[in-house]
Design an enzyme around this catalytic site. Structure first.
Site, mmCIF file in Angstrom:
data_model
loop_
_atom_site.group_PDB
_atom_site.id
_atom_site.type_symbol
_atom_site.label_atom_id
_atom_site.label_comp_id
_atom_site.label_asym_id
_atom_site.label_seq_id
_atom_site.Cartn_x
_atom_site.Cartn_y
_atom_site.Cartn_z
ATOM 1 N N ARG A 45 -0.250 -0.182 -4.349
ATOM 2 C CA ARG A 45 0.417 -0.173 -3.049
ATOM 3 C C ARG A 45 1.581 -1.145 -2.863
ATOM 4 N NH1 ARG A 45 -3.546 -0.185 1.880
ATOM 5 N NH2 ARG A 45 -3.914 -2.287 1.208
ATOM 6 N N ASP A 46 2.063 -1.808 -3.918
ATOM 7 C CA ASP A 46 3.156 -2.745 -3.708
ATOM 8 C C ASP A 46 4.103 -2.833 -4.907
ATOM 9 O OD1 ASP A 46 4.555 -4.440 -2.009
ATOM 10 O OD2 ASP A 46 3.435 -6.232 -2.598
ATOM 11 N N LEU A 47 4.451 -1.672 -5.481
ATOM 12 C CA LEU A 47 5.428 -1.666 -6.570
ATOM 13 C C LEU A 47 6.790 -2.052 -6.007
ATOM 14 C CD1 LEU A 47 4.758 1.492 -8.761
ATOM 15 C CD2 LEU A 47 4.469 -0.891 -9.384
ATOM 16 N N THR A 84 6.005 -2.813 1.153
ATOM 17 C CA THR A 84 7.359 -3.355 1.189
ATOM 18 C C THR A 84 8.343 -2.252 1.548
ATOM 19 O OG1 THR A 84 6.775 -5.003 -0.463
ATOM 20 C CG2 THR A 84 9.124 -4.556 -0.157
#
Length: 149
Positions: A45-47, A84
């Protein structure tokens, strides 16, 4: 202390080469395949560029699992809308549950960002080949498919 190899991805305004981005994408898909194969699947969930680190020998490392979660088939939404902006999938900001497709969307957004010289797919709303005339049609098609909501 942050490695100098993590700085390669941050504050970049020049596009990376297609070959370099494809190599990164392959390494990321291997990492995501491992995470998604866990029982239950781990959704990263945060690449984003700041969560990637490249070692001296060119191996990609995914860091900061702070908002990763285990997938729960019985939930209809996540407890928090988090991610992000620019890289997060739409469901991360809507009241829906993230799943393995969330990470694939972010992979496409990241590839778009690296190949366009720092442009965000959601903001530009333009095909990647607008910015990269010599980009392979197949690569452009793959990225387009990854970022479809």
């Amino acid at each position: 202390m942050a490695s100098p190899y993590s700085k390669l991805f941050e504050n970049r305004t020049k596009p990376f080469s297609q070959l370099f981005v494809l190599d990164l994408a392959i390494q990321l898909t291997e990492i995501l395949e491992y995470l998604h194969a866990q029982k239950p699947a781990i959704i990263y969930r945060d690449l984003k560029p700041g969560n990637l680190m490249l070692t001296k020998d060119g191996r990609l490392k995914l860091i900061d699992f702070g908002i990763a979660r285990r997938y729960d088939v019985h939930k209809v939404k996540d407890t928090l809308q988090i991610g992000t902006v620019g890289f997060a999938a739409p469901e991360q900001f809507e009241k829906r549950q993230s799943d393995t497709r969330t990470d694939l969307f972010s992979l496409g957004s990241l590839m778009y960002f690296f190949l366009s010289g720092g442009k965000f797919v959601y903001i530009t709303q333009k095909p990647l080949r607008t910015f990269r005339k010599g980009l392979s049609r197949d690569v452009a098609k793959i990225i387009h498919q990854l970022v479809q909501a």
